[in-house]
Design a protein around this motif. Sequence first.
Motif, short mmCIF file in Angstrom:
data_model
loop_
_atom_site.label_atom_id
_atom_site.label_comp_id
_atom_site.label_asym_id
_atom_site.label_seq_id
_atom_site.Cartn_x
_atom_site.Cartn_y
_atom_site.Cartn_z
N GLY A 189 46.64 52.66 60.00
CA GLY A 189 47.02 53.89 59.64
C GLY A 189 48.33 54.23 59.92
N ILE A 190 49.18 53.29 59.97
CA ILE A 190 50.59 53.73 60.05
C ILE A 190 51.40 54.25 58.84
CG2 ILE A 190 52.91 52.66 60.83
CD1 ILE A 190 51.29 50.50 62.42
N GLY A 191 50.71 53.72 57.94
CA GLY A 191 51.38 54.42 56.68
C GLY A 191 50.66 53.85 55.29
N VAL A 192 51.12 54.16 54.05
CA VAL A 192 50.54 53.52 52.80
C VAL A 192 51.66 52.84 52.27
CG1 VAL A 192 48.93 55.54 52.64
CG2 VAL A 192 51.27 55.59 51.40
N THR A 193 51.24 51.99 51.21
CA THR A 193 52.45 51.13 50.58
C THR A 193 51.97 51.07 49.04
OG1 THR A 193 53.27 49.05 50.75
CG2 THR A 193 51.05 48.83 50.98
N VAL A 194 52.70 50.42 48.37
CA VAL A 194 52.58 50.04 46.94
C VAL A 194 52.45 48.42 46.75
CG1 VAL A 194 53.29 50.18 44.65
CG2 VAL A 194 53.52 52.08 46.02
N LEU A 195 51.33 47.85 46.45
CA LEU A 195 51.12 46.51 46.12
C LEU A 195 50.95 46.19 44.74
CD1 LEU A 195 49.59 45.22 49.36
CD2 LEU A 195 52.12 45.14 48.65
N SER A 196 51.22 44.95 44.10
CA SER A 196 50.84 44.64 42.75
C SER A 196 49.15 44.15 42.66
CB SER A 196 51.62 43.39 42.35
OG SER A 196 51.46 42.37 43.02
N GLU A 197 48.70 44.26 41.59
CA GLU A 197 47.16 43.78 41.47
C GLU A 197 46.86 42.40 41.79
OE1 GLU A 197 43.36 43.90 40.37
OE2 GLU A 197 44.75 45.68 40.57
N VAL A 198 47.87 41.45 41.81
CA VAL A 198 47.52 40.26 42.30
C VAL A 198 47.31 40.09 43.60
CG1 VAL A 198 49.85 39.23 42.68
CG2 VAL A 198 48.37 37.86 41.66
N SER A 199 47.51 41.09 44.38
CA SER A 199 47.30 41.05 45.91
C SER A 199 45.98 41.35 45.96
CB SER A 199 48.18 42.18 46.44
OG SER A 199 49.43 41.80 46.07
N ARG A 200 45.02 41.87 45.02
CA ARG A 200 43.81 42.50 45.30
C ARG A 200 42.92 41.55 46.08
NH1 ARG A 200 40.87 46.83 43.68
NH2 ARG A 200 42.57 47.12 42.39
N SER A 201 42.80 40.13 45.84
CA SER A 201 41.91 39.20 46.56
C SER A 201 42.38 39.15 48.05
CB SER A 201 42.18 37.79 46.08
OG SER A 201 43.23 37.10 46.33
N LEU A 202 43.37 39.74 48.38
CA LEU A 202 43.82 39.56 49.83
C LEU A 202 43.68 40.89 50.64
CD1 LEU A 202 47.40 38.09 49.29
CD2 LEU A 202 45.32 36.87 49.43
N ILE A 203 43.22 41.71 49.87
CA ILE A 203 42.99 43.07 50.54
C ILE A 203 41.67 43.18 51.28
CG2 ILE A 203 42.67 45.68 50.18
CD1 ILE A 203 45.48 44.32 49.37
N PRO A 204 41.56 43.66 52.70
CA PRO A 204 40.47 43.81 53.30
C PRO A 204 39.29 44.80 52.93
CG PRO A 204 42.29 44.39 54.83
CD PRO A 204 42.83 43.64 53.60
N ALA A 205 38.27 44.71 53.56
CA ALA A 205 37.34 45.81 52.79
C ALA A 205 37.28 47.14 53.28
CB ALA A 205 35.89 45.45 53.35
#
Length: 313
Positions: A239-255
Amino acid sequence: MTLNLPQLRAFLAVVDAGGFSAAAAELGMSQSAVSHAVASLERELAAPLLIRAHPVRTTALGERVLPHARMALSAVRSVEQIAADATGTMTGTVRLAATPTVCQGLVPGLLRHWREDQPRITVRVFEGDSGEVAAWLEDGTADAAVLIDPPPAAARAFPHADPGIQLATDEYRALLPRDHPLADEPGVDLRDLEDDPLLISPNGCEDRVRTLHRRAGLRFAPTHRVRDLATLIRMVQAGIGVTVLSEVSRSLIPADLVLLPLKPQTSRRLVLTGPQTRPWHPALRTLAESAAGHLAPTTARPAEGRPLPSGTR
């Protein structure tokens, strides 16, 4: 003076691996055999090529010999390609460089496919930032790379260079905690995140996120700059902040996080390519063709709309 390919191969392996022990593991030889090959090359040239330190470094003569040694082995690979084309087989080891996001999000699937489709070709992965990846491809440390938005200027400077294969068009997304007020929206406008602390990775993504802010009429003022992708994700989780990532990162994103379409929209091209100024490793052409057949037709295509490199279909 009599030089031979095992001597040059050992010399290059020591330079690229940074030491004799690592080079021996790379070549599948004993360390003493690698040391003997390099020493015999130095005897033929009547001068040392390497400073035996940790890591090993090239002497002034070694630095001058290095590009010629790479060209010699490249020529041998071209001969191997002719033979492989004639027999319908391809073998070899291809050293592939890519950025951490690409290594974690895109490369594992390619490696799995290549292992099944081209079992006689070994792919070794080197992970680095965008500048390191480009430098490794240029100096011969890597045989291939997944480059992010390779500049058209390269094609103009070397009009006969292979353009590579565009593996994906990678769109940028907003990464938010699942309990964020906008987490259930189908997409998010960057202007709606203006009051959220912004976390950013100070590599290639920063320039694109800066451009997004400019297009949205916002001031670009990140609260934290975090190099490591896993740390960036953990900070959003906390909850420290938000960010911008690319779509290729999707498999790394936790639930407990969501990756949402972002306005304004922007994307980057991920291109599998070899060096611009030297012949490609013969096996890379086979891997490029294999990748083009494996990935969706709408994503894997010749870069910049140009034909596949010679030897691919």
